[in-house]
Design a protein around this motif. Structure first.
Motif, mmCIF file in Angstrom:
data_model
loop_
_atom_site.group_PDB
_atom_site.id
_atom_site.type_symbol
_atom_site.label_atom_id
_atom_site.label_comp_id
_atom_site.label_asym_id
_atom_site.label_seq_id
_atom_site.Cartn_x
_atom_site.Cartn_y
_atom_site.Cartn_z
ATOM 1 N N MET A 218 0.749 -1.364 0.062
ATOM 2 C CA MET A 218 -0.011 0.022 -0.032
ATOM 3 C C MET A 218 0.755 1.247 -0.016
ATOM 4 S SD MET A 218 -2.893 -0.925 2.729
ATOM 5 C CE MET A 218 -1.711 -0.958 3.954
ATOM 6 N N ASP A 219 2.062 1.181 0.395
ATOM 7 C CA ASP A 219 2.866 2.334 0.439
ATOM 8 C C ASP A 219 3.977 2.389 -0.770
ATOM 9 O OD1 ASP A 219 4.580 0.153 0.797
ATOM 10 O OD2 ASP A 219 5.094 0.647 3.184
ATOM 11 N N GLY A 220 3.646 1.824 -1.824
ATOM 12 C CA GLY A 220 4.606 2.066 -2.791
ATOM 13 C C GLY A 220 6.084 1.259 -2.881
ATOM 14 N N ARG A 221 5.906 0.248 -1.821
ATOM 15 C CA ARG A 221 7.211 -0.714 -1.924
ATOM 16 C C ARG A 221 7.127 -1.744 -3.014
ATOM 17 N NH1 ARG A 221 7.027 -3.624 4.055
ATOM 18 N NH2 ARG A 221 5.886 -1.613 4.498
ATOM 19 N N GLU A 222 8.043 -2.261 -3.349
ATOM 20 C CA GLU A 222 8.383 -3.144 -4.462
ATOM 21 C C GLU A 222 8.650 -4.384 -4.045
ATOM 22 O OE1 GLU A 222 7.407 -2.663 -7.555
ATOM 23 O OE2 GLU A 222 6.895 -0.721 -7.565
ATOM 24 N N PRO A 223 8.196 -5.706 -4.694
ATOM 25 C CA PRO A 223 7.281 -5.534 -5.798
ATOM 26 C C PRO A 223 5.945 -5.123 -5.330
ATOM 27 C CG PRO A 223 7.571 -7.745 -4.844
ATOM 28 C CD PRO A 223 8.522 -7.108 -4.094
ATOM 29 N N LYS A 224 4.970 -4.606 -6.218
ATOM 30 C CA LYS A 224 3.789 -4.226 -5.942
ATOM 31 C C LYS A 224 2.931 -5.400 -5.293
ATOM 32 C CE LYS A 224 -0.190 -1.619 -7.864
ATOM 33 N NZ LYS A 224 -0.609 -1.162 -9.374
ATOM 34 N N TYR A 225 3.172 -6.460 -5.987
ATOM 35 C CA TYR A 225 2.515 -7.813 -5.661
ATOM 36 C C TYR A 225 3.469 -8.749 -5.283
ATOM 37 C CZ TYR A 225 -2.019 -5.823 -7.117
ATOM 38 O OH TYR A 225 -3.362 -5.208 -7.456
ATOM 39 N N LEU A 226 3.489 -9.400 -4.076
ATOM 40 C CA LEU A 226 4.320 -10.399 -3.664
ATOM 41 C C LEU A 226 3.566 -11.880 -3.638
ATOM 42 C CD1 LEU A 226 7.216 -11.281 -2.756
ATOM 43 C CD2 LEU A 226 6.552 -10.607 -0.567
ATOM 44 N N ASN A 227 3.915 -12.892 -4.331
ATOM 45 C CA ASN A 227 3.069 -13.922 -4.006
ATOM 46 C C ASN A 227 3.895 -15.012 -3.113
ATOM 47 O OD1 ASN A 227 1.204 -13.525 -5.987
ATOM 48 N ND2 ASN A 227 2.202 -14.157 -7.453
ATOM 49 N N THR A 228 3.297 -15.968 -2.695
ATOM 50 C CA THR A 228 3.922 -17.103 -1.969
ATOM 51 C C THR A 228 4.755 -17.686 -2.849
ATOM 52 O OG1 THR A 228 2.026 -17.345 -0.536
ATOM 53 C CG2 THR A 228 3.392 -19.398 -1.062
ATOM 54 N N PRO A 229 6.022 -18.207 -2.192
ATOM 55 C CA PRO A 229 6.971 -19.072 -3.157
ATOM 56 C C PRO A 229 6.475 -20.212 -3.498
ATOM 57 C CG PRO A 229 7.742 -18.708 -0.976
ATOM 58 C CD PRO A 229 6.501 -17.893 -1.050
ATOM 59 N N GLU A 230 7.048 -20.944 -4.612
ATOM 60 C CA GLU A 230 6.911 -22.131 -4.954
ATOM 61 C C GLU A 230 6.799 -23.189 -3.704
ATOM 62 O OE1 GLU A 230 5.910 -24.067 -8.242
ATOM 63 O OE2 GLU A 230 5.200 -21.833 -8.372
ATOM 64 N N THR A 231 5.837 -24.022 -3.338
ATOM 65 C CA THR A 231 5.763 -24.921 -2.207
ATOM 66 C C THR A 231 5.065 -26.240 -2.728
ATOM 67 O OG1 THR A 231 3.564 -24.324 -1.387
ATOM 68 C CG2 THR A 231 5.581 -23.015 -0.595
ATOM 69 N N SER A 232 4.863 -27.266 -2.041
ATOM 70 C CA SER A 232 4.394 -28.516 -2.363
ATOM 71 C C SER A 232 2.983 -28.290 -2.817
ATOM 72 C CB SER A 232 4.498 -29.559 -1.174
ATOM 73 O OG SER A 232 3.892 -29.228 -0.203
ATOM 74 N N ILE A 233 2.298 -27.613 -2.082
ATOM 75 C CA ILE A 233 0.874 -27.041 -2.239
ATOM 76 C C ILE A 233 0.588 -25.643 -3.257
ATOM 77 C CG2 ILE A 233 0.253 -28.138 -0.331
ATOM 78 C CD1 ILE A 233 -0.140 -25.422 1.066
ATOM 79 N N PHE A 234 1.605 -25.062 -3.334
ATOM 80 C CA PHE A 234 1.413 -23.649 -4.107
ATOM 81 C C PHE A 234 2.388 -23.873 -5.355
ATOM 82 C CE2 PHE A 234 2.371 -19.411 -5.451
ATOM 83 C CZ PHE A 234 0.961 -18.794 -5.334
#
Length: 581
Positions: A218-234
């Protein structure tokens, strides 16, 4: 503790196989049955059949299928107990906790996500720390109802909030690291929060379990969207955002609307356009294309109206078209995303856009390439060749004609020259063409007929059960089915293919389906079954063989051929021993 048979039967009876399968793949009616692309292996010609009458499904390619429980176990990769529990829940059939299987490591990872999702959501909705994020979402037009429904939350802007919360709850930090909700310093192996100061959007897999997050700054920090890393379920290549919610509407409309922003998708759901799903980024895997192909015939791309969004649509559209899907584009105004469009023009205007403004991918691409083609003869030739090459993937003749007409007018090229340069489509079998089954050997046909007769009548089966051996049913798959019938008729009075499927392995179930479909006399008699057994066991044929051997033995005695007499006598002894009754 074993689940009672009556509970299993109640779940089977209460779950319609056609409804269940059609929630995973698109089905087309074919006579009394339905067909679709198999969800268990990659194919281009449908070989997966669903029989509403028999309440079974079956793939004639990979041989997988069975009743509702077997299908659910296979498609969701769950245990029998879990399948009964999941399918029983909407029927009001509850499985006691003592009857449930122990959770495996993946369920532990899911539990971590469920716990943190509830906590992040509570902080957003009910604490001072969440006020800023909640106001941000409300200012962007997200209602309290949609925030609660999607369980959106906020990760406090602290280094160790998530780590401490999970540790206090008794979760292993190593397991939390494997789940992707905390990170680790590989030099000193200390753990710290992966997400902090971000809006947390839960990501569910196709079963509805939370397996990861998209975290929006919300404050402009990058990355704008941060996803969960690759895991056994993701695993990004296997996930489609919002699929668990959208599947029913996708099946009803035979269309997927594919978008890139997860907040965009949530905003679109507020407009009652519900067949929307999203990629985990802009990469499209082979698994994604297979999943989309099974879900619907049509995919509509609605990406942001910037240069990156257009480039992604051009790239993904070609892959989807070549993957056998009908591909359409809904263009956003320049520099605007769907969220902003809804905010500016309202839900009704957005619904009208979705309903009325779909251009075919080739139409969209032809217009996109026009400017560079007009003043560059090389580009003109290459782009026209690219467009005509795409046309070979358009199966609908009317749409193809319209696209040719559009390209002809746009590029001022005679339509006949475009038609002549469209590559030939690979010959595909007509949907009405049925492959002629190979003719089985006579003995195999007799074994099938006998097996079908024994399936049909339990009393006949019990009468002749002790006389059936591997010398009667010589094909191993038929004997395996017979042994399955032995166990089945111990508990059942009448044969039902759906219930029988639990008594044999999938590869043999394929043969059982074929045998069960054989047409035989309605009133098959004991004498007829006895004749078949004697014929197949060799008893009847052995009498002719013995008569011939006796005649040869008489001739050998007349010619005083001692060696031949011994040989013939041995053959007679072998026959008498083999068919002794």
């Amino acid at each position: 503790m074993r689940i009672p048979d009556e509970t299993v039967e109640a779940v089977k009876q209460g779950t319609d196989i056609t409804d269940l399968v059609s929630s995973y793949i698109k089905l087309e009616k074919r006579g009394r049955n339905y067909v679709g692309l198999c969800p268990f292996h990659n194919e281009k010609t449908p070989s997966f059949t669903v029989s509403p009458d028999k309440q079974i499904c079956h793939c004639f390619g990979c041989k997988k299928g069975g009743n509702v429980l077997q299908f659910y176990m296979e498609v969701e990769n769950v245990s029998f107990t879990e399948a009964v529990r999941k399918l029983g829940k909407p029927l009001g059939i509850e499985i006691a906790a003592s009857e449930q299987v122990a959770n495996d490591s993946e369920m532990q990872l899911i539990r971590i996500h469920e716990y943190m999702t509830d906590l992040y959501h509570h902080i957003l909705m009910h604490t001072k720390e969440g006020e800023g994020a909640l106001k941000y979402l409300e200012d962007r037009g997200f209602s309290g109802d949609i925030i609660r429904r999607e369980k959106i939350g906020i990760a406090p802007d602290m280094r160790d909030f998530t780590k401490n919360a999970l540790s206090d709850k008794g979760f292993s930090l190593e397991l939390a690291f494997q789940a992707g909700v905390i990170s680790r310093n590989e030099e000193n192996f200390s753990y710290y929060d992966r997400f902090s100061g971000r809006i947390m959007i839960p990501i569910r897999n196709h079963q509805g379990y939370i397996v990861g997050y998209t975290a929006r700054s919300m404050d402009g920090r990058e990355p704008k969207y941060l996803n969960t890393p690759e895991t056994s379920i993701f695993q990004k290549r296997r996930l489609l955002y919002n699929l668990s919610d959208a599947r029913k509407d996708i099946r009803k409309q035979d269309e997927v609307i594919l978008m890139e922003g997860h907040l965009d998708i949530i905003k679109v759901k507020m407009t009652e356009v519900n067949n929307v799903i999203g990629l985990m980024g802009t990469a499209l895997s082979e698994q994604h294309i297979q999943m989309l192909n099974r879900l619907a015939s049509n995919v509509t791309l609605m990406f942001d109206g910037d240069q990156a969004g257009q480039a992604a649509q051009l790239s993904l559209g070609a892959d989807l078209l070549e993957g056998g899907l009908n591909v359409f584009i809904i263009s956003m105004p320049k520099g605007m995303d769907p969220d902003e469009y809804i905010e500016k023009y309202g839900a009704e205007t957005f619904r009208d856009l979705v309903k009325n403004e779909k251009r075919h991918y080739i139409h969209f691409k032809a217009e996109h390439l026009l400017e560079e083609s007009m003043n560059n003869d090389m580009a003109f030739s290459n782009n026209l060749k690219m467009l005509t090459d795409h046309l070979r993937h358009v199966k609908d003749q009317v749409i193809r004609e319209r696209l040719i007409q559009h390209i002809s007018g746009l590029y001022k090229v005679d339509r006949k020259s475009i038609e002549q340069n469209v590559p030939n489509q690979a010959a595909a079998p007509s949907s009405g063409t049925v492959a002629r089954p190979r003719q089985l050997p006579l003995r195999e046909r007799k074994e099938r007929y006998l097996l079908r007769a024994l399936m049909k009548d339990r009393d006949l089966f019990l009468n002749f059960q002790d006389r059936i051996s591997e010398e009667v049913l010589t094909a191993p798959r038929y004997y395996v089915i017979f042994k399955g019938l032995c166990a089945y008729f111990d508990k059942h009075d009448e044969f039902e293919l759906s219930s029988f499927s639990q008594y044999i392995e999938g590869e043999y179930f394929s043969t059982a389906v074929e045998v069960e479909e054989l047409l035989i006399n309605e009133d098959i008699t004991t004498e007829e079954v006895n004749d078949y057994i004697e014929d197949l066991s060799g008893i009847r044929n052995s009498e002719k063989e013995k008569q011939s051997l006796y005649q040869q033995l008489q001739e050998a005695e007349n010619s005083n051929d001692i060696e031949l007499q011994i040989k013939l006598a041995q053959q007679l002894n072998e026959i008498n021993s083999r068919y002794k009754r």
